[in-house]
Scaffold this motif. Structure first.
Motif, short mmCIF file in Angstrom:
data_model
loop_
_atom_site.label_atom_id
_atom_site.label_comp_id
_atom_site.label_asym_id
_atom_site.label_seq_id
_atom_site.Cartn_x
_atom_site.Cartn_y
_atom_site.Cartn_z
N ALA A 148 0.83 -1.21 0.00
CA ALA A 148 0.00 0.00 0.00
C ALA A 148 0.87 1.26 0.00
N LEU A 149 1.93 1.27 0.80
CA LEU A 149 2.82 2.44 0.82
C LEU A 149 3.51 2.61 -0.53
N ALA A 150 3.98 1.52 -1.12
CA ALA A 150 4.65 1.61 -2.42
C ALA A 150 3.69 2.07 -3.51
N MET A 151 2.44 1.63 -3.45
CA MET A 151 1.48 2.01 -4.48
C MET A 151 0.99 3.44 -4.32
N SER A 152 1.25 4.04 -3.16
CA SER A 152 0.85 5.44 -2.96
C SER A 152 1.82 6.40 -3.63
N LEU A 153 2.95 5.89 -4.12
CA LEU A 153 3.95 6.73 -4.76
C LEU A 153 3.59 7.00 -6.22
N PRO A 154 3.92 8.18 -6.75
CA PRO A 154 3.74 8.42 -8.18
C PRO A 154 4.67 7.49 -8.97
N GLN A 155 4.16 6.90 -10.05
CA GLN A 155 4.90 5.84 -10.72
C GLN A 155 5.75 6.34 -11.89
N ASN A 156 6.86 7.05 -11.57
CA ASN A 156 7.87 7.27 -12.59
C ASN A 156 8.80 6.07 -12.61
N GLU A 157 9.79 6.09 -13.47
CA GLU A 157 10.62 4.89 -13.66
C GLU A 157 11.32 4.45 -12.38
N GLY A 158 11.93 5.41 -11.66
CA GLY A 158 12.65 5.05 -10.46
C GLY A 158 11.74 4.50 -9.38
N LEU A 159 10.57 5.09 -9.22
CA LEU A 159 9.65 4.66 -8.17
C LEU A 159 8.92 3.37 -8.56
N HIS A 160 8.76 3.12 -9.86
CA HIS A 160 8.14 1.86 -10.28
C HIS A 160 9.02 0.67 -9.89
N ILE A 161 10.33 0.86 -9.95
CA ILE A 161 11.24 -0.20 -9.51
C ILE A 161 11.01 -0.52 -8.04
N LEU A 162 10.75 0.51 -7.23
CA LEU A 162 10.45 0.30 -5.81
C LEU A 162 9.21 -0.55 -5.64
N LEU A 163 8.18 -0.27 -6.44
CA LEU A 163 6.93 -1.00 -6.33
C LEU A 163 7.11 -2.47 -6.68
N VAL A 164 7.80 -2.74 -7.78
CA VAL A 164 8.03 -4.13 -8.19
C VAL A 164 8.87 -4.87 -7.15
N ALA A 165 9.94 -4.21 -6.66
CA ALA A 165 10.79 -4.84 -5.64
C ALA A 165 9.99 -5.13 -4.38
N THR A 166 9.14 -4.19 -3.98
CA THR A 166 8.29 -4.39 -2.80
C THR A 166 7.38 -5.59 -2.99
#
Length: 419
Positions: free
Chosen positions: A370-388
Motif C-alpha cells: 500500500a505504501l509503495a502504491m501510494s507513490l507516483p509511478q515514474n521509472e525510479g519509483l516503479h522499480i520500488l513498487l516491483v521490488a516491494t
C-alpha cells in the motif's frame, strides 16, 4: 463496474480460492489464497496465447481498485483492532520497553541499512534510483506487518516472551514506519526536504497523539460497554469505535494505526475482563475473528491479483532487482534486530537464536504494498513498487510457511532464552 459489483466479484473469487485451498491444497489460508490468486492471474495471461485477451479488462478492473486508499484508509483499521484484541496484554506489558526499542530503534536502523543496501545494488545494476528513493524503500520495508505476522504467530504457538516481542513490535512499528515514510516521501518525491525539527515534530504528534487518542477511544468504549449487557449492541459499539475513531484520528492528524492498536489492547484486556459478560466475550470474539479472517482473505487475494496491475511494466531488470533485494531486506532486518537486541539484553535474555527467529518472522505484507502504491509511478519509483511486491511474495509464500521449521530446529538445539 460499480463498487458493489467489484466487492461481490472479489468476495466470490476469495470464497472460491478459499474453498479450493481448504479442500485440496490445505495450505495456511494466507499462503493458499495468495498462491491461487497468483495462479489465476497467470491463467488470465495464458489466455492471450489462444487469442482471447481477458487480461486487458481484468487489468482495467484492478486499476479501479485504489489499493493504498482501500487498505490504509479502510481495511487496516479493522485488522489492527482485531489483531490487538486477541493479543495477551499482560505479556506485552512485561516486555513493554523491549517492544518500544524494537518498534522505534529497530525501524530506524533497518530503514538505514536496507536503504543503503538497495542504493548500492541500484548503482551496480545502473538503475535510475536516487538515494532518497532508496531510503524511501528502506522505510517501506522496515515495519513488519501485523496483518501477516499475527495469524502466523497464533497458528505456531511461539514461546511467550518471543511471541510478545514479535507481536508487540508488529503492532506498533507499522505506525512508526508510516510516519518515517511520510517524512522521507516529502524529501524524495516533492524535493522539499524537511528539517530535523520538522520531522521530529511530526513524529511526536503522530506517535504520542495516536497513543493518547487510542487510550481515549479505548476508555470511552470500556465505559459504554460496561454500562450495558447486550452483546449485539456491545459489538456494534466496538465497530463504531474502530470506523469512527480511525476516521477521526486521520482528520485531527494523529496516527490512526497506533490509535487502533491501543484501543484494541484496551478493549481486549481491561474491557474483556471488567466490562463484558462471558456471553458477550464469546460473541465478540466470534465476530472479530470472522471480520479478521474475511478481510485477510480479501486482502491476500487482492495482493495476488495485483500482478495484473504490475505486469504491463514488468521487465527482466525489474524481476532481477526484486530477487536480489530479498537478501538485502533480510540482512537489514537481522542487523537491526541484533543492534536492538544488544540493548534488550541489558534487561532480558536475548540470544542469536532469538534474533534469527525474529528476522525470519518479520513478514512484510499489505502495508508495504500500500505504501509503495501510494507513490507516483515514474521509472525510479516503479522499480520500488516491483521490488516491494516481490519481497512481499517471498515473505508470505516462503518465510511464513517455513517459520515453523525454524522454530522446531532452534527448539531441538536448546531454544535460546525461550520460556
Amino acid at each position: 463496474m460499480r463498487g458493489f459489483q467489484i466487492t461481490a466479484l472479489l468476495t466470490t473469487l476469495t470464497a472460491t480460492f478459499a474453498y479450493l485451498n481448504h479442500r485440496f491444497l490445505k495450505l495456511p489460508p494466507t499462503v493458499g489464497l495468495m498462491l491461487l490468486s497468483l495462479l489465476f492471474s497467470l491463467l488470465l495471461w495464458s489466455s492471450i496465447a489462444v487469442g482471447v485477451d481477458v487480461v486487458t479488462p481484468a487489468r482495467q478492473l484492478m486499476d479501479r481498485i485504489d489499493f493504498d486508499v482501500l487498505f490504509l484508509q479502510g481495511i487496516l483499521s479493522l485488522l489492527l483492532f482485531a489483531g490487538a484484541l486477541f493479543v495477551k496484554v499482560e505479556e506485552l506489558l512485561n516486555v513493554k520497553l523491549s517492544i518500544a526499542l524494537f518498534a522505534v530503534a529497530g525501524v530506524l536502523v533497518s530503514a538505514g541499512v536496507i536503504g543503503g543496501g538497495f542504493y548500492l545494488l541500484a548503482l551496480l545494476l545502473e538503475l535510475p534510483v536516487r538515494l532518497e528513493y532508496a531510503l524511501l524503500f528502506g522505510a517501506i520495508m522496515s515495519p513488519t506487518d501485523p496483518v501477516a505476522v499475527l495469524p502466523t504467530l497464533r497458528r505456531l504457538g511461539i514461546p511467550d516472551r518471543l511471541n510478545a516481542w514479535i507481536a508487540g513490535e508488529a503492532l506498533f512499528n507499522d505506525g512508526i514506519g508510516i510516519v518515517l515514510f511520510l517524512a522521507l516521501h516529502a524529501a524524495a518525491v516533492n524535493a522539499s526536504a524537511p528539517g530535523v525539527m520538522s520531522v521530529l515534530r511530526t513524529f511526536v504528534i503522530q506517535t504520542a497523539g495516536g497513543l493518547a487518542f487510542g487510550s481515549l477511544l479505548g476508555w470511552l468504549g470500556f465505559l459504554l460497554i460496561k454500562s450495558i449487557d447486550n452483546y449485539r449492541l456491545e459489538i456494534l459499539i466496538t465497530l463504531a469505535l474502530v470506523l469512527g475513531g480511525y476516521s477521526l484520528a486521520l482528520l485531527i492528524g494523529v496516527s490512526g494505526p497506533l490509535s487502533m492498536v491501543v484501543a484494541g489492547l484496551f478493549i481486549g484486556g481491561r474491557g474483556r475482563k471488567l466490562a463484558m459478560s462471558e456471553h458477550t466475550r464469546m460473541h465478540l470474539d466470534q465476530f472479530w475473528d470472522l471480520v479478521e479472517k474475511y478481510l485477510n482473505a480479501i486482502l491476500f487475494t487482492l495482493i495476488g491479483l495485483e500482478l495484473l496491475v504490475l505486469s504491463n511494466r514488468l521487465s527482466l531488470i525489474h524481476l532481477c532487482t526484486g530477487l536480489l533485494v530479498i537478501p538485502v531486506v533480510l540482512l537489514g532486518r537481522f542487523l537491526s534486530v541484533l543492534a536492538v537486541g544488544g540493548l534488550v539484553r541489558m534487561r532480558e535474555p536475548f540470544s542469536l537464536k532469538d534474533a534469527s527467529i525474529m528476522t525470519w518472522s518479520g513478514l512484510r505484507g499489505a502495508i508495504a504494498i500500500a505504501l509503495a502504491m501510494s507513490l507516483p509511478q515514474n521509472e525510479g519509483l516503479h522499480i520500488l513498487l516491483v521490488a516491494t511486491y516481490i519481497v512481499v511474495l517471498f515473505s508470505i509464500l516462503v518465510q511464513g510457511p517455513t517459520l515453523g521449521l525454524l522454530l522446531a530446529q532452534t527448539s531441538s538445539e536448546g531454544g535460546g532464552s525461550h520460556e
